[in-house]
Design a protein around this motif. Structure first.
Motif, short mmCIF file in Angstrom:
data_model
loop_
_atom_site.label_atom_id
_atom_site.label_comp_id
_atom_site.label_asym_id
_atom_site.label_seq_id
_atom_site.Cartn_x
_atom_site.Cartn_y
_atom_site.Cartn_z
N GLU A 60 0.82 -1.21 0.00
CA GLU A 60 0.00 0.00 0.00
C GLU A 60 0.86 1.27 0.00
N ALA A 61 1.94 1.26 0.78
CA ALA A 61 2.82 2.43 0.82
C ALA A 61 3.49 2.65 -0.52
N LEU A 62 3.87 1.58 -1.17
CA LEU A 62 4.48 1.67 -2.49
C LEU A 62 3.48 2.23 -3.50
N GLU A 63 2.25 1.77 -3.41
CA GLU A 63 1.20 2.26 -4.30
C GLU A 63 0.93 3.75 -4.08
N ILE A 64 0.91 4.18 -2.84
CA ILE A 64 0.60 5.57 -2.51
C ILE A 64 1.79 6.49 -2.78
N ASN A 65 2.98 6.07 -2.36
CA ASN A 65 4.16 6.95 -2.41
C ASN A 65 5.12 6.67 -3.57
N GLY A 66 5.00 5.51 -4.18
CA GLY A 66 5.89 5.19 -5.30
C GLY A 66 7.23 4.62 -4.88
N THR A 67 7.66 4.90 -3.67
CA THR A 67 8.95 4.40 -3.17
C THR A 67 8.91 4.38 -1.65
N ILE A 68 9.74 3.53 -1.07
CA ILE A 68 9.87 3.47 0.39
C ILE A 68 11.36 3.50 0.69
N PRO A 69 11.90 4.67 1.01
CA PRO A 69 13.34 4.79 1.20
C PRO A 69 13.88 4.00 2.39
N ASN A 70 13.09 3.86 3.46
CA ASN A 70 13.58 3.15 4.64
C ASN A 70 12.39 2.48 5.33
N PHE A 71 12.16 1.21 5.00
CA PHE A 71 10.98 0.51 5.51
C PHE A 71 11.03 0.34 7.02
N ALA A 72 12.19 0.09 7.59
CA ALA A 72 12.30 -0.06 9.05
C ALA A 72 11.89 1.23 9.76
N SER A 73 12.31 2.37 9.22
CA SER A 73 11.90 3.64 9.81
C SER A 73 10.39 3.85 9.66
N MET A 74 9.86 3.43 8.52
CA MET A 74 8.42 3.53 8.33
C MET A 74 7.67 2.68 9.36
N LEU A 75 8.22 1.52 9.68
CA LEU A 75 7.58 0.66 10.68
C LEU A 75 7.61 1.31 12.06
N ARG A 76 8.70 1.97 12.39
CA ARG A 76 8.78 2.67 13.68
C ARG A 76 7.76 3.81 13.74
#
Length: 100
Positions: A60-76
């Motif tokens: 879902e984040a990839l669909e919305i934002n196009g990229t996820i530079p740091n997934f671990a930070s996103m999880l935090r």
């Protein structure tokens, strides 16, 4: 004032690696034990396993934002939002439970 934070159980900030499959690829994610506990709680609240929740969140984040530079930070930050009271709508949870 800081005693409540300084005196916390060190087990809560112990680094834990978990292997998960995201976007069809096996990967390892390292987070503190407290974040894993929160992610387990969030996933269970949506009727998902933690790996399934992480995969769904990533997609879902990839669909919305196009990229996820740091997934671990996103999880935090996901955990922080959860602690601030952010929750999916009941309709979203119902759809996720059907998918799982």
């Amino acid at each position: 004032m800081c005693r409540v934070f300084a005196g916390q159980d060190p087990a809560g900030y112990k680094q834990i690696n978990r292997s998960v499959r995201i976007a069809g690829h096996s990967t390892s994610i390292q987070l503190e034990a407290t974040f894993w506990a929160l992610l387990d709680e969030i996933a269970a609240g949506q009727g998902l396993t933690t790996p399934k929740f992480l995969s769904q969140l990533y997609d879902e984040a990839l669909e919305i934002n196009g990229t996820i530079p740091n997934f671990a930070s996103m999880l935090r930050t996901t955990c922080a939002l959860y602690l601030k009271g952010h929750r999916p709508e009941p309709e979203e949870v119902a759809v996720l439970k059907k998918i799982a």
